[in-house]
Design an enzyme around this catalytic site. Structure first.
Site, PDB file in Angstrom:
ATOM      1  N   ARG A 136       0.831  -1.197   0.000  1.00  0.00           N
ATOM      2  CA  ARG A 136       0.000   0.000   0.000  1.00  0.00           C
ATOM      3  C   ARG A 136       0.869   1.252   0.000  1.00  0.00           C
ATOM      4  O   ARG A 136       0.620   2.204  -0.743  1.00  0.00           O
ATOM      5  CB  ARG A 136      -0.910  -0.019   1.231  1.00  0.00           C
ATOM      6  CG  ARG A 136      -1.849   1.167   1.316  1.00  0.00           C
ATOM      7  CD  ARG A 136      -2.696   1.058   2.556  1.00  0.00           C
ATOM      8  NE  ARG A 136      -2.838   2.131   3.469  1.00  0.00           N
ATOM      9  CZ  ARG A 136      -2.171   3.250   3.631  1.00  0.00           C
ATOM     10  NH1 ARG A 136      -1.162   3.505   2.893  1.00  0.00           N
ATOM     11  NH2 ARG A 136      -2.465   4.143   4.528  1.00  0.00           N
ATOM     12  N   ALA A 171       3.150   5.876  -2.776  1.00  0.00           N
ATOM     13  CA  ALA A 171       4.324   6.660  -3.167  1.00  0.00           C
ATOM     14  C   ALA A 171       4.336   6.902  -4.674  1.00  0.00           C
ATOM     15  O   ALA A 171       4.706   7.989  -5.136  1.00  0.00           O
ATOM     16  CB  ALA A 171       5.602   5.957  -2.731  1.00  0.00           C
ATOM     17  N   GLU A 211       8.339  27.866  -7.684  1.00  0.00           N
ATOM     18  CA  GLU A 211       8.420  27.662  -6.235  1.00  0.00           C
ATOM     19  C   GLU A 211       9.442  26.580  -5.882  1.00  0.00           C
ATOM     20  O   GLU A 211      10.135  26.690  -4.864  1.00  0.00           O
ATOM     21  CB  GLU A 211       7.037  27.332  -5.684  1.00  0.00           C
ATOM     22  CG  GLU A 211       6.119  28.547  -5.736  1.00  0.00           C
ATOM     23  CD  GLU A 211       4.650  28.201  -5.691  1.00  0.00           C
ATOM     24  OE1 GLU A 211       4.304  27.014  -5.549  1.00  0.00           O
ATOM     25  OE2 GLU A 211       3.834  29.136  -5.796  1.00  0.00           O
ATOM     26  N   GLU A 257       0.121  25.353  -3.403  1.00  0.00           N
ATOM     27  CA  GLU A 257       0.133  25.458  -4.872  1.00  0.00           C
ATOM     28  C   GLU A 257      -0.344  24.161  -5.519  1.00  0.00           C
ATOM     29  O   GLU A 257      -1.121  24.182  -6.483  1.00  0.00           O
ATOM     30  CB  GLU A 257       1.542  25.803  -5.362  1.00  0.00           C
ATOM     31  CG  GLU A 257       1.614  26.070  -6.851  1.00  0.00           C
ATOM     32  CD  GLU A 257       0.861  27.322  -7.263  1.00  0.00           C
ATOM     33  OE1 GLU A 257      -0.013  27.221  -8.149  1.00  0.00           O
ATOM     34  OE2 GLU A 257       1.140  28.390  -6.702  1.00  0.00           O
ATOM     35  N   HIS A 302     -19.043  29.288 -14.861  1.00  0.00           N
ATOM     36  CA  HIS A 302     -20.039  29.102 -13.813  1.00  0.00           C
ATOM     37  C   HIS A 302     -19.542  29.827 -12.569  1.00  0.00           C
ATOM     38  O   HIS A 302     -18.346  29.807 -12.272  1.00  0.00           O
ATOM     39  CB  HIS A 302     -20.251  27.616 -13.518  1.00  0.00           C
ATOM     40  CG  HIS A 302     -21.450  27.358 -12.662  1.00  0.00           C
ATOM     41  ND1 HIS A 302     -21.433  27.516 -11.307  1.00  0.00           N
ATOM     42  CD2 HIS A 302     -22.709  26.971 -12.993  1.00  0.00           C
ATOM     43  CE1 HIS A 302     -22.621  27.232 -10.815  1.00  0.00           C
ATOM     44  NE2 HIS A 302     -23.430  26.899 -11.820  1.00  0.00           N
ATOM     45  N   GLY A 353      11.059  37.556   5.772  1.00  0.00           N
ATOM     46  CA  GLY A 353      11.361  38.957   6.016  1.00  0.00           C
ATOM     47  C   GLY A 353      11.754  39.204   7.465  1.00  0.00           C
ATOM     48  O   GLY A 353      12.717  39.929   7.748  1.00  0.00           O
ATOM     49  N   ALA A 357      13.008  37.005   9.554  1.00  0.00           N
ATOM     50  CA  ALA A 357      14.301  36.374   9.806  1.00  0.00           C
ATOM     51  C   ALA A 357      15.439  37.229   9.249  1.00  0.00           C
ATOM     52  O   ALA A 357      16.477  37.411   9.902  1.00  0.00           O
ATOM     53  CB  ALA A 357      14.341  34.975   9.195  1.00  0.00           C
ATOM     54  N   TRP A 374      15.337  40.471   8.710  1.00  0.00           N
ATOM     55  CA  TRP A 374      15.394  41.707   9.491  1.00  0.00           C
ATOM     56  C   TRP A 374      16.175  41.481  10.791  1.00  0.00           C
ATOM     57  O   TRP A 374      17.011  42.278  11.182  1.00  0.00           O
ATOM     58  CB  TRP A 374      13.979  42.206   9.777  1.00  0.00           C
ATOM     59  CG  TRP A 374      13.961  43.447  10.616  1.00  0.00           C
ATOM     60  CD1 TRP A 374      13.708  43.530  11.951  1.00  0.00           C
ATOM     61  CD2 TRP A 374      14.223  44.775  10.180  1.00  0.00           C
ATOM     62  NE1 TRP A 374      13.787  44.834  12.377  1.00  0.00           N
ATOM     63  CE2 TRP A 374      14.103  45.621  11.302  1.00  0.00           C
ATOM     64  CE3 TRP A 374      14.547  45.335   8.943  1.00  0.00           C
ATOM     65  CZ2 TRP A 374      14.305  46.989  11.229  1.00  0.00           C
ATOM     66  CZ3 TRP A 374      14.738  46.697   8.870  1.00  0.00           C
ATOM     67  CH2 TRP A 374      14.621  47.507   9.989  1.00  0.00           C
TER      68      TRP A 374
END
Length: 126
Positions: A14, A19, A38, A73, A91, A117, A119, A121
């Protein structure tokens, strides 16, 4: 006529079969330009997380925000595929489903951007 009966898989068989479906899904996602972008971004950001993060929690947040973006995504692509499968005509519910998926991607992008951002900063300020 009834559909064919598929035997239930158990144990390692299974997992092996699942997989295979997961790899098929990743391959299908690769055909989407946004997912490819990405993945390429993740190829840069995931190693950078180990350099930028100060402890395992920060590293997990940095890596997790990028992984979450890719998961959302893929789910958005799945929604769009199902809507397109139903039919090409416009529709209101189809538009709503696609807009909701797009909004989910936007929110995950904003989350990842906020985590990275913050991190950066913190790193910049020393």
């Amino acid at each position: 006529m009834s559909p064919p009966v598929v035997p239930k898989r158990r144990g390692v068989a299974r997992l092996w079969h699942a997989a295979g479906h997961s790899l098929d899904g990743l391959q299908a996602g690769w055909h989407e330009p946004a997912f490819r972008q990405e993945v390429l971004l993740a190829a840069v950001l995931v190693p950078a997380a180990f350099w930028l993060g100060r402890d395992w929690v920060q590293i997990a947040l940095l890596v997790g925000s990028v992984m979450l973006l890719m998961v959302v995504e893929l789910l958005n692509t799945a929604v769009e595929s199902v809507v397109d499968r139903v039919g090409p005509e416009w529709h209101a519910l189809s538009k709503r489903a696609k807009d909701l998926g797009s909004a989910a991607v936007l929110l995950s992008l904003l989350f990842a951007g906020g985590v990275w951002g913050a991190a950066l900063w913190t790193w910049w300020r020393g």
